[in-house]
Design a protein around this motif. Structure first.
Motif, PDB file in Angstrom:
ATOM      1  N   GLN A  92       0.348  -4.311  10.793  1.00 30.46           N
ATOM      2  CA  GLN A  92       1.644  -4.842  10.348  1.00 30.46           C
ATOM      3  C   GLN A  92       2.449  -3.681   9.782  1.00 30.46           C
ATOM      4  O   GLN A  92       3.057  -2.935  10.530  1.00 30.46           O
ATOM      5  CB  GLN A  92       1.465  -5.999   9.362  1.00 30.46           C
ATOM      6  N   CYS A  93       2.434  -3.505   8.457  1.00 31.29           N
ATOM      7  CA  CYS A  93       3.179  -2.348   7.958  1.00 31.29           C
ATOM      8  C   CYS A  93       2.516  -1.066   8.426  1.00 31.29           C
ATOM      9  O   CYS A  93       3.154  -0.030   8.555  1.00 31.29           O
ATOM     10  CB  CYS A  93       3.307  -2.382   6.435  1.00 31.29           C
ATOM     11  N   GLY A  94       1.220  -1.127   8.669  1.00 32.57           N
ATOM     12  CA  GLY A  94       0.526   0.015   9.245  1.00 32.57           C
ATOM     13  C   GLY A  94       0.077   1.067   8.260  1.00 32.57           C
ATOM     14  O   GLY A  94      -0.528   2.067   8.659  1.00 32.57           O
ATOM     15  N   PHE A  95       0.338   0.853   6.999  1.00 24.93           N
ATOM     16  CA  PHE A  95      -0.003   1.901   6.037  1.00 24.93           C
ATOM     17  C   PHE A  95      -1.516   2.064   5.892  1.00 24.93           C
ATOM     18  O   PHE A  95      -2.014   3.138   5.649  1.00 24.93           O
ATOM     19  CB  PHE A  95       0.635   1.619   4.669  1.00 24.93           C
ATOM     20  N   CYS A  96      -2.226   0.965   6.071  1.00 29.27           N
ATOM     21  CA  CYS A  96      -3.687   1.039   5.991  1.00 29.27           C
ATOM     22  C   CYS A  96      -4.303   1.475   7.304  1.00 29.27           C
ATOM     23  O   CYS A  96      -5.485   1.766   7.370  1.00 29.27           O
ATOM     24  CB  CYS A  96      -4.244  -0.334   5.630  1.00 29.27           C
ATOM     25  N   LEU A 118       0.808  -1.229   0.000  1.00 32.07           N
ATOM     26  CA  LEU A 118       0.000   0.000   0.000  1.00 32.07           C
ATOM     27  C   LEU A 118       0.836   1.271   0.000  1.00 32.07           C
ATOM     28  O   LEU A 118       0.419   2.287  -0.540  1.00 32.07           O
ATOM     29  CB  LEU A 118      -0.971   0.014   1.184  1.00 32.07           C
ATOM     30  N   CYS A 132      -6.296  -3.710   3.027  1.00 30.99           N
ATOM     31  CA  CYS A 132      -5.066  -3.998   3.746  1.00 30.99           C
ATOM     32  C   CYS A 132      -4.367  -5.103   2.977  1.00 30.99           C
ATOM     33  O   CYS A 132      -4.978  -6.103   2.636  1.00 30.99           O
ATOM     34  CB  CYS A 132      -5.345  -4.462   5.178  1.00 30.99           C
ATOM     35  N   ARG A 133      -3.097  -4.918   2.708  1.00 27.85           N
ATOM     36  CA  ARG A 133      -2.358  -5.916   1.951  1.00 27.85           C
ATOM     37  C   ARG A 133      -1.583  -6.856   2.862  1.00 27.85           C
ATOM     38  O   ARG A 133      -1.046  -7.852   2.405  1.00 27.85           O
ATOM     39  CB  ARG A 133      -1.394  -5.197   0.997  1.00 27.85           C
ATOM     40  N   CYS A 134      -1.481  -6.519   4.143  1.00 28.56           N
ATOM     41  CA  CYS A 134      -0.606  -7.310   5.015  1.00 28.56           C
ATOM     42  C   CYS A 134      -1.332  -8.336   5.871  1.00 28.56           C
ATOM     43  O   CYS A 134      -0.816  -9.427   6.080  1.00 28.56           O
ATOM     44  CB  CYS A 134       0.153  -6.396   5.973  1.00 28.56           C
ATOM     45  N   THR A 135      -2.464  -7.970   6.430  1.00 30.29           N
ATOM     46  CA  THR A 135      -2.999  -8.778   7.538  1.00 30.29           C
ATOM     47  C   THR A 135      -3.998  -9.838   7.134  1.00 30.29           C
ATOM     48  O   THR A 135      -4.306 -10.726   7.943  1.00 30.29           O
ATOM     49  CB  THR A 135      -3.742  -7.881   8.558  1.00 30.29           C
TER      50      THR A 135
END
Ligand SMILES: Cc1cc2nc3c(=O)[nH]c(=O)nc-3n(C[C@H](O)[C@H](O)[C@H](O)COP(=O)(O)OP(=O)(O)OC[C@H]3O[C@@H](n4cnc5c(N)ncnc54)[C@H](O)[C@@H]3O)c2cc1C
Ligand code: FES
Ligand code: FES
Lengths: 747, 151, 263
Positions: B97-101, A199, B133-136
Motif C-alpha cells: 500500500q504505502c510501501g514504506f514497509c 511508518l 506494516c501499518r497499512c495492510t
C-alpha cells in the motif's frame, strides 16, 4: 482468500489492477519524503518543549549560532509572516511565543550541514522555562484557567459555550429526549489516545527558488491546504510556495496538519540552501496529532421487543493543546453517537476541550470510532438485558433509507445496514482448534505462556458507520486535469489530480477512471503539485475515491467532447487540455442550538460495516489472540476490489490495535511511551485472517456508485474485538485498549 | 572515518561520522535509500538488509561494524533479468500500500524463502514478526509470501 | 567519537585497558538505539564483532560455555537448544528474527536490564559470568554479577567473555508475558526447571524487580511455590504494566511452569 491474487496491468473501473506504483515500491526506487536529496542540502532540526505547560522566559541562541556547520538558528521572531497556523483555526504558533502548551511543542529550529551538528547546536540553545500547572484532566478543563487567550474557535457558527477551554460543544436534541423505555441500560466508556503510527516519519525537503519563493517536497494528505497555511506564515503569495507530493509512507489522518513544512521552508529561505528535515520515531510521536481520547456516558432506553426508544449520550473528547480538526471530530462523534440505528428520541451532548495533553485531530474513523465503541457495548448490554440475540437486536433497529438520523437528516442514498449485518452474521466462524498446538496460535503468542490453560473463546459482533466526504457546509471539491495528445498508436492521455496518494491506492482510481471514461489504455499519471492542477481536497473522510473519480470523470468527458468537436482525432503536436472541478452535493451546518440539520443536510452520504470476531482469551493472564474476523462492508462500488480488501484488512488491524494494545500514555501531559518499543502496533502474530464480503449497493449521487472504504473497518473493529473479549471473559471491559489487569479482574 | 564494504556485489566506500548507523550510510552517503528509516530502533524491520547473508536491521549496525563485510539491500535483490520473485509476488497480490514497509518485508521474505522454500503459515508469521506494516493488516503480505513460495 | 575494531581478544583487552571509557558494541541492538536517539555519545566505541574468541559455544566438563557473542538465533539451534531448552525458548521470544540474528547473550549481560530475557534461563542454570582484562580472568556468579537495574559487576577495563551454565537435568521452560503476541519487552517473565538430580525446582523471574532473581524449592515442597515466587518479586508500575498485575502473573506462570515441567 478475499481478493484475486492475479491482477491486471491496465484495468478499468471494477477490476483488480496492479498498483501503478507497485514496482518502484518493491524495488526500493520509490522516493519517499525522507529519501530526498539535493546538492548543498542542509539538515533541519527542531528544538521542542520538555514541558506540557510553561512560560518561556528567554531563548538564548547565541552559543548555538556560532557552532561548526551551523547555518541558521531561528525562533518565533524569525517567522516572516503570520505567527500562527492551523487546519481550521490559526491557533498554533509556528514556533512557540511566550508559552508552550504541550510536550514537544516546537520552540526553535536549526539548520546544519550534518544532522549531528544540528542536534549538538540544538542542545546549546538555552530556553528558560517557568513551568505552569498543566491542564491535564479533561473533566476539569472547563473549570480551569484557559490555556489560550481569547477563544480561538468562538464565532464560527458553533454553539455558544462560555466555559473556558471549550473547543466546541454540540447538543443534539431529537424527538422527546425524556422519552422512557421499558428497559434501560447504561455505561461509561473510555478510549485512550491512539496514534496513526504511519511508518514513514514526517519529513521533506524545502528548496529555495532563488526568487524569494520555495518548493516544498513533502508527504501530506492535502497539498493545497498545506500551501494555504505555509504561504501566509512565510509572508509569501500562494504562487510563491509550491507544494509537491513526495512519497507518502502512510497517513491515516496524521498528515492533515502541518509538521515540518513551514520550519524547513523558513530555514531554506534563510540560508538560501535546500533543507531536509526528517523526524525520528520519538519526534514523530510528538510531531503530529493523535486520535482523541474520550469518555462517554451512555444510556439506552428500549422496548421489551428490543426497539430503541431513546439514546442519551454525553461525550467528552480531549483535544489537547491546539484545535486541529477537533471541531469536525466533535460533530462526527455526536452525529454518529447512536450508531446505525433508528432512534426516535435522543439527547447527545458532546464537548471537546483544550488541555495541555498531546494535541488531537484526524485519525481514520474520525470521531465515529469513539462513539462506536460505546454504542456497540451498549447494544451488547441491551441484548443481554433483554435476553435477545445481539444480531437480532441490531437488525431490529438497523437504519434504512428513508429513516432519519438523530440530527434529523433523512437518509436518501444507499444505506445497507441490515444487509451488512446479515451478511457478516452469516459468515461461518471457524471451529475451535484442538490442543495441543504451537504457542504461536495461542494467547500470548511467542511468549509461550499457555498450552491451553485459562483459555476461553468468545465471539463478538459490532456494527458501525460514518459519513463520506466533508460535512456541515464545507465544499471539499476536487479538480482534475486531462491532457490528450496524438501518440504513435492513436491518442494518449495524461491525467493530473492533486489527490494525495498516501498508500490507499487513489492513483489507481484516477487511472482506472480515466481508462474507463476515455476507453483508452494509454493513460499516464501527471505530476501532482499545487502548480499543475487545482485542489483535490484532502485524502481523508473516505472521500478521495469518490471525489477523484468524480473529477477525473468530468475532465475526461469534457476532453472527449472536445475531441469529438475536433472530429475525433488529433494532429501530431495538437493537444486538448481541460481541467474540471467536481463538487459533491452541498451540505449545510447543524443548527447551533438543537443540533438538527438545516437546509440540505449536514452529510453527503454514509458507509457502514458489520463485523464478527472470534477471540481466545487467557483469562488468568489477561492475554488475547484474535482468531478470526469476518466482515461485510458497504462499499458502493469497488473500483479496484483487491485494493478494497486491502483497505478493509488494514483498517481492521488499526482498530484491533486500539482494542488490545495501542495507547499513548501520558503523565502530567508528558508522553511516556514515544517509541515503537512501548507504543505497540499489531504484528504478524496479532492479526487473524480476515474474511471480507463487499456489499455493493451503488450510491445514487456518486460516480459509478462508489463510496469510500477506508474508515468503516477501523470504526467497527475496536468495538467488535472488545465485544469478543467480553464474551470470552464475562467482564464489562469498558475501556480500550483493554488492559490485562481488567481481564484478570485486578482493580 | 572511512568505511569500505561490498554492497550488492560492488565495492563501495564512504566517509562517515563514527556514530552513524549502516542505515544512514546507505541512505545518505551511498545513494541507496531503498532501506527505510521507519523507527531506527530495531522495532519495524523496514531497514532490513542481509549482512554477510544474515537478516539484520541496518539501523542497529554501526557503519564501522560493516567495514570489510558484504551487504545485500533491496536494491540488490533483483536479478539481471528483472525483479526477484518475491518482489513480483508483492506487486501482484496487493501486498503493497504505502510501501514504506515493503523493502524490509521483501528482504525478510527473500531470506525466509532462501532458508525454507515451503514455509507453513506459522513459519511465515514468525519469520516476519520483526517487520511491521501499518497499512495492510498483513493478509496480502502472507498471500505474497505464499505466491512467491509456490513460484 | 571514535570506533576501535580489535581483531584479537588480547588486542581488545589492551584497548579496553587504555580506554576504560570505551563502550563495547557487539550486536548493537542496545547500544545503537542509544546512539540513534541521542541518549549516549561515548567518546569511543569498541567493536567486538571481529573477535572469533567470543563466538559460539562449547562443552566444558559437564557444563556449557556460551561465548559472549552467541546470538539468540544460535541459541535456538540444536544441539544447544536441547541442552539449554529454557534459553532456547527465551531466545525465541526476543525481538524478531533480525534482533535474534544480532543480539547476543553477552550484550544481554552487559545491559543487565531487569527485562533481559537471557538472564532467567541462565540463573536457573547456575550461570557464572567469565570476565577478562589485562589483569587476568575472573568468574562471577550471575546473581552477583547483576547488581541493579542496568548495573553489573563489570570493571571499567573488563570485557565479558561469556558464561558457563549447567546443562538441563530435567524439563525446563521459559514464559514471557507481553501485551502483544510477538516483539515485546517482557512485562514479566519466568524460567523454570525441575532438576530431579538435585531434587530441586528452580525458578527465575525477570521484569519483576530491580534484577532477575532466582527462587528454588525442594520437589517435595511445592505447595505454595507460585505464591513464594511472586512474594520474592518487588515489581513496580511502569508504562508496560502494573505491579499488581506482575505479581499476579508471576504466580500464574509459576504454577503453569511447574505443571509443564513435571509432566
Ligand atoms: C527491537 C528490539 C527488541 C528487543 N527485544 C528484546 C527482548 O525481547 N528481550 C531482551 O532481553 N532484549 C531485547 N532487546 C534488547 C537487546 O537485543 C538485548 O539486550 C541483546 O541481548 C543485546 O545484545 P547485543 O549484542 O546487541 O548488545 P550490544 O548492544 O552490543 O551491547 C549491549 C551492552 O552490553 C555491553 N557489551 C556487549 N558485549 C560486551 C562484552 N563482550 N563485554 C562487555 N560489555 C559488553 C555493551 O557495551 C552494552 O552496554 C531488544 C532490542 C531491540 C532493538
Ligand atoms: S528502521 Fe530499523 S528496524 Fe525500524
Ligand atoms: S504498506 Fe504501508 S506500512 Fe506496509
Amino acid at each position: 482468500m478475499n481478493a484475486p491474487a492475479r491482477t491486471l496491468e491496465l484495468g478499468r473501473v471494477g477490476e483488480s489492477v496492479k498498483r501503478v506504483d507497485a514496482i518502484p515500491k518493491v524495488t526500493g526506487e520509490f522516493a519517499y519524503s525522507s529519501d530526498l536529496f539535493a546538492a548543498g542540502m542542509l539538515w533541519g532540526h527542531t528544538v521542542r518543549s520538555p514541558h506540557a505547560h510553561a512560560l518561556i522566559e528567554e531563548v538564548d541562541i547565541s552559543e548555538a549560532v556560532g557552532m561548526a556547520g551551523v547555518h541558521a538558528v531561528l525562533t518565533h521572531t524569525d517567522v516572516p509572516g503570520a505567527k500562527a497556523y492551523g487546519l481550521e483555526f490559526a491557533d498554533q504558533p509556528v514556533l512557540a511565543i511566550e508559552r508552550v502548551r504541550y510536550f514537544g511543542e516546537p520552540v526553535a529550529i536549526v539548520a546544519a550541514e550534518h544532522p549531528e551538528q544540528a542536534r549538538r547546536a540544538a542542545e546549546r540553545i538555552r530556553v528558560a522555562y517557568e513551568p505552569l500547572e498543566p491542564v491535564v484532566d479533561p473533566e476539569r478543563a472547563t473549570e480551569q484557567e484557559p490555556i489560550h487567550d481569547g477563544r480561538p474557535t468562538a464565532g464560527h457558527g458553533f454553539r455558544d459555550d462560555p466555559r473556558p477551554n471549550v473547543v466546541r460543544s454540540i447538543v443534539i436534541r431529537h424527538g422527546d429526549p425524556d422519552a422512557q423505555g421499558e428497559v434501560t441500560v447504561s455505561g461509561v466508556y473510555e478510549l485512550g489516545i491512539q496514534d496513526q503510527a504511519f511508518l514513514g516519519p514526517e519529513s521533506g525537503l524545502a528548496v529555495p527558488d532563488g526568487e524569494g519563493g520555495v518548493d516544498v517536497y513533502v508527504a501530506t494528505q492535502w497539498l493545497h491546504v498545506d500551501r494555504d497555511q505555509v504561504a501566509p506564515c512565510l509572508g509569501l503569495d500562494p504562487e510563491q510556495v509550491r507544494i509537491h507530493l513526495s512519497g507518502v509512507g502512510g497517513a491515516f489522518g496524521g498528515r492533515e496538519d502541518l509538521s515540518m513544512q513551514i520550519h524547513a521552508s523558513m530555514l531554506a529561505l534563510h540560508t538560501n540552501r535546500p533543507v531536509k528535515m526528517v523526524y525520528n520515531r520519538e519526534e514523530s510521536f510528538v510531531g503530529h496529532i493523535h486520535r482523541h481520547p474520550a469518555k462517554i456516558w451512555m444510556e439506552h432506553r428500549a422496548k421489551r421487543d428490543g426497539k430503541l426508544v431513546n439514546v442519551r449520550a454525553r461525550i467528552l473528547l480531549d483535544g489537547g493543546a491546539y484545535a486541529s480538526s477537533s471541531a469536525a471530530v466533535t460533530a462526527n462523534a455526536s452525529a454518529f453517537a447512536c450508531g446505525p440505528y433508528a432512534v426516535e428520541n435522543a439527547l447527545v451532548e458532546c464537548a471537546c476541550v483544550y488541555t495541555n495533553n498531546p494535541p488531537c485531530g484526524a485519525m481514520r474513523g474520525f470521531g465515529a470510532v469513539q462513539s462506536c465503541f460505546a454504542h456497540e457495548a451498549q447494544m451488547d448490554k441491551l441484548g443481554a438485558e433483554l435476553g435477545m440475540d445481539p444480531v437480532e437486536l441490531r437488525l431490529r433497529n438497523a437504519l434504512a433509507p428513508g429513516d432519519s438520523l438523530p440530527t434529523g437528516q433523512k437518509i436518501t442514498g444507499s444505506f445497507p445496514a441490515a444487509e451488512v449485518i446479515r451478511r457478516a452474521a452469516a459468515l461461518p466462524i471457524p471451529e475451535p482448534e484442538e490442543l495441543p498446538r504451537d504457542a504461536l496460535r495461542l494467547p500470548g503468542g511467542s511468549g509461550n505462556t499457555t498450552r491451553g490453560e485459562g483459555v476461553r473463546r468468545g465471539v463478538g459482533f459490532a456494527v458501525g458507520f460514518k459519513n463520506v466526504c466533508y460535512s456541515e457546509g464545507f465544499d471539499d471539491s476536487t479538480a482534475a486535469r486531462v491532457r490528450l495528445a496524438a501518440s504513435d498508436d492513436g491518442i494518449a492521455a495524461v491525467v493530473h489530480c492533486a489527490a494525495a496518494e498516501v498508500g490507499q491506492g487513489v492513483v489507481n482510481v484516477i487511472l482506472q477512471t480515466a481508462r474507463t471514461e476515455l476507453d483508452l489504455d494509454e493513460v499516464v499519471l501527471g505530476s501532482a503539485t499545487t502548480s499543475s492542477v487545482g485542489s483535490a481536497g484532502s485524502a481523508s473522510a473516505s472521500r478521495m475515491t469518490w471525489m477523484a473519480a468524480g473529477a477525473v470523470q468530468l475532465a475526461c468527458r469534457a476532453a472527449k467532447d472536445e475531441l469529438e468537436r475536433r472530429g475525433g482525432d488529433l494532429e501530431h503536436g495538437e493537444t486538448i487540455d481541460v481541467e474540471r472541478v467536481y463538487h459533491h452535493r452541498p451540505t449545510t451546518p447543524l443548527d447551533r442550538e438543537t443540533g438538527q440539520v438545516t437546509g440540505d443536510g449536514a452529510h453527503v452520504a454514509y458507509i457502514c460495516a458489520a463485523m464478527r470476531v472470534v477471540a481466545e482469551v487467557d483469562v488468568e493472564l489477561g492475554l488475547t489472540r484474535v482468531v478470526w474476523i469476518g466482515t461485510a462492508q458497504d462499499v458502493g462500488k469497488a473500483v479496484n476490489p483487491q485494493a478494497v480488501y486491502g483497505q478493509i484488512e488494514g483498517g481492521i488491524a488499526q482498530g484491533l490495535g486500539l482494542a488490545l494494545m495501542e495507547e499513548i500514555q501520558t503523565q502530567d501531559g508528558l508522553i511516556t511511551n514515544a517509541s515503537f518499543t512501548d507504543y505497540l502496533i499489531p504484528t504478524t502474530l496479532d492479526m487473524p485472517p480476515v474474511e471480507a464480503q463487499l456489499v455493493e449497493e451503488p450510491e445514487p449521487d456518486a460516480p459509478y456508485g462508489v463510496k469510500g472504504v477506508g474508515e468503516p473497518p477501523t470504526v467497527v473493529s475496536t468495538a467488535a474485538v472488545a465485544s469478543a473479549l467480553r464474551d470470552a471473559t464475562g467482564r464489562q471491559l469498558t475501556r480500550v485498549p483493554v488492559r490485562p489487569d481488567e481481564i484478570v479482574g485486578l482493580p | 572515518m572511512r568505511v569500505e564494504l561490498t554492497v550488492n556485489g560492488e565495492r563501495r566506500e564512504a566517509d562517515a561520522w563514527a556514530g552513524e548507523s549502516l542505515l544512514y550510510v546507505l541512505r545518505e552517503r551511498l545513494g541507496l535509500p531503498g532501506s527505510k528509516n521507519a523507527c531506527e530502533q530495531g522495532e519495524c524491520g523496514s531497514c532490513s538488509v542481509l549482512l554477510d547473508g544474515r537478516l539484520v536491521c541496518a539501523c542497529l549496525v554501526l557503519a564501522a561494524q560493516a567495514d570489510g563485510h558484504e551487504l545485500v539491500t533491496v536494491e540488490g535483490l533483483g536479478e539481471e533479468a528483472g525483479l526477484h520473485p518475491v518482489q513480483e509476488a508483492f506487486a501482484e497480490t496487493g501486498a503493497v500500500q504505502c510501501g514504506f514497509c515493503t523493502p524490509g518485508f521483501v528482504v525478510a521474505t527473500a531470506d525466509l524463502l532462501a532458508r525454507n522454500p515451503r514455509p507453513s503459515d506459522d513459519e511465515i508469521r514468525e519469520a516476519l514478526s520483526g517487520n511491521l506494516c501499518r497499512c495492510t493488516g498483513y493478509a496480502k503480505i502472507f498471500d505474497a509470501v505464499r505466491l512467491a513460495a509456490g513460484s | 567519537m571514535d570506533v576501535l575494531t580489535p581483531t584479537t581478544l588480547d588486542e581488545a583487552l589492551r584497548m579496553k585497558a587504555e580506554r576504560p571509557d570505551a563502550v563495547p558494541i557487539q550486536g548493537g541492538t542496545d547500544v545503537m538505539v542509544e546512539l540513534n536517539f541521542d541518549r549516549a555519545r561515548p567518546a569511543v566505541l569498541l567493536n567486538l564483532n571481529e573477535l572469533a574468541e567470543l563466538r559460539g559455544w562449547s562443552r566444558e566438563n559437564g557444563s556449557i560455555r556460551l561465548g559472549a557473542g552467541l546470538t539468540y538465533t544460535e541459541a535456538m539451534e540444536a544441539p544447544l537448544a536441547e541442552k539449554l531448552p529454557a534459553l532456547a525458548e527465551a531466545s525465541r521470544t526476543v525481538g524478531g528474527p533480525q534482533i535474534r540474528n544480532r543480539g547476543t547473550v553477552g550484550g544481554n549481560l552487559g545491559t543487565a536490564s531487569p527485562a533481559g530475557d537471557a538472564l532467567p534461563p541462565l540463573l536457573i542454570g547456575d550461570a557464572v559470568v567469565e570476565l577478562a582484562s589485562i589483569r587476568g580472568e575472573r568468574t562471577v556468579p550471575l546473581n552477583e554479577f547483576l547488581t541493579g537495574p542496568k548495573r553489573n559487576a563489570l570493571a571499567d577495563d573488563e570485557l565479558i567473555l561469556g558464561a558457563r551454565v549447567r546443562a538441563a537435568h530435567g524439563a525446563q521452560t521459559f514464559m514471557k508475558v507481553g501485551p502483544r503476541n510477538a516483539m515485546v519487552i517482557s512485562v514479566v517473565s519466568l524460567a523454570l526447571t525441575v532438576d530431579r538430580e538435585r531434587d530441586e525446582v528452580r525458578a527465575a523471574f525477570g521484569s519483576a524487580g530491580p534484577v532477575a532473581r532466582l527462587v528454588s524449592a525442594r520437589l517435595a515442597d511445592l505447595d505454595g511455590f507460585p505464591e513464594r515466587v511472586a512474594a520474592a518479586a518487588s515489581p513496580i508500575d511502569d508504562v508496560r504494566g502494573s505491579a499488581a498485575y506482575r505479581s499476579h502473573a508471576l504466580s500464574v506462570l509459576t504454577a503453569r511452569a511447574v505443571e509443564r515441567c513435571l509432566q
